[in-house]
Design a protein around this motif. Structure first.
Motif, PDB file in Angstrom:
ATOM      1  N   ASP A 156       0.871  -1.188   0.000  1.00 49.36           N
ATOM      2  CA  ASP A 156       0.000   0.000   0.000  1.00 49.36           C
ATOM      3  C   ASP A 156       0.908   1.239   0.000  1.00 49.36           C
ATOM      4  OD1 ASP A 156      -3.086   0.709   0.956  1.00 49.36           O
ATOM      5  OD2 ASP A 156      -1.631   2.173   1.690  1.00 49.36           O
ATOM      6  N   GLY A 274      -5.808   0.046   0.830  1.00 47.33           N
ATOM      7  CA  GLY A 274      -6.387   1.314   0.374  1.00 47.33           C
ATOM      8  C   GLY A 274      -6.536   1.452  -1.127  1.00 47.33           C
ATOM      9  N   TYR A 276      -7.900   5.115  -3.550  1.00 52.51           N
ATOM     10  CA  TYR A 276      -8.679   6.361  -3.550  1.00 52.51           C
ATOM     11  C   TYR A 276      -8.546   7.062  -4.903  1.00 52.51           C
ATOM     12  CZ  TYR A 276      -7.747   5.052   1.221  1.00 52.51           C
ATOM     13  OH  TYR A 276      -7.612   4.320   2.375  1.00 52.51           O
TER      14      TYR A 276
HETATM   15 ZN    ZN Z   1      -3.207   3.310   1.756  1.00 54.15          ZN
END
Ligand code: ZN
Length: 313
Positions: A156, A274, A276
């Motif tokens: 990540d 994650g 985004y």
């Molecule tokens: Zn992240």
């Protein structure tokens, strides 16, 4: 390939909340519509117990979360409003990673369509992370006597600070994090191996550093099981990530991690972490490709044309 999912992953959030919660149900639809797993291979994860959580978290923190007596300040740091559903989601997200670890030990690869909540510390949560699924699952399989040593491979864009802190000094679980130096968290914890990349690092830089790091981490860890955080946020069009890795680069990352583990006979539980991206479809696509890459390596006849033999634990 066995894949763990429950609608509990999709936590209702207040209007305008920036977390792309819809990615979980979209990913589930995409996986269900593919040949990756049959209906009987799509598993609902159970909620992890207090005893399982307490292998990674302090009792006071668990009590505050479970009873809803956690303070507003603590919840602001986590970034979600408190609810019973949030607690259940957090328990089941860890259950999904534990389920994927157990399935991976049988089959070679398995996936949790959530998890990767690596900013959760023993006594607090932050960055949308309540309980640390990697630490809980790794300690559960160790406690069950199924493995001697585990490695957490965290790709990540954000450092796995909670994982590093919880597992610091635990010589049975190796922590490797490759992340953006300029990304949250601004105070980094000490993993067994950390690689911090400069802003705008591209495919070449990311993959070269990953390959070197993997070689060292897999060698040093002598692991019998890997938990792989396939975060979608090193992506060039991510709103939070400061790296510039393309979709193709991220698929190459997946292949590198999964093949390096397979070559050494290490089963892998893939978790999502994650993502985004400006367009949530991109995030879902990146997560989907991670799962697809694992499924293809597990069952070459179903996916790729390269004719490699399937994974054998
Ligand atoms: Zn992240």
């Amino acid at each position: 390939m066995k894949v763990f999912y429950t609608d509990h992953f999709v936590l209702p959030l207040p209007e305008g909340h920036r977390f792309p919660m819809v990615k979980y149900s979209m990913l589930r639809e995409k996986v269900a519509a593919s040949a990756i797993c049959g209906p009987e291979e799509m598993r609902v994860p159970r909620a992890v117990s207090d005893a399982e959580i307490l292998r990674a978290h302090e009792v006071g923190y668990l009590r505050r979360v479970a009873s809803g007596t956690i303070t507003q300040k603590e919840m602001r740091r986590i970034g979600f409003p408190w609810s019973e559903r949030m607690v259940e989601r957090s328990r089941r997200a860890s259950g999904g990673t534990l389920g994927a670890c157990l399935a991976a030990l049988e089959d070679g690869f398995a996936a949790n369509l959530a998890g990767g909540t690596h900013h959760a510390f023993a006594n607090r949560g932050e960055g949308y992370c309540v309980f640390n699924d990697s630490a809980i699952a790794a300690r559960a399989v160790r406690a069950a006597g199924l493995v001697e040593r585990v490695i957490v491979v965290d790709t990540d864009v954000h450092q796995g600070n909670g994982t590093a802190a919880i597992l610091h000094g635990d010589t049975s679980i190796f922590t490797f994090s490759i992340h953006g130096a300029g990304n949250f968290p601004f105070h980094k914890e000490e993993s067994d191996l950390d690689i911090a990349l400069p802003d705008r690092a591209d495919d070449g830089e990311f993959l070269e550093a990953l390959e070197n790091g993997l070689e060292r981490a897999l060698e040093e860890s002598r692991a019998d099981l890997a938990v792989y955080l396939a975060g979608a946020d090193p992506f060039e069009d991510d709103r939070l990530g400061r790296l510039s890795v393309s979709k193709q680069g991220l698929t190459e990352r997946d292949r590198l991690v999964l093949e390096s583990c397979r070559e050494r006979g290490i089963p892998v539980a893939v978790t999502m972490a994650g993502g985004y991206a400006r367009s949530v479809e991109d995030t879902v696509d990146i997560h989907f490709r991670s799962i697809e890459t694992a499924a293809t390596l597990l069952n070459p006849e179903k996916g790729s044309q390269n004719g490699r033999p399937g994974w054998r634990p």
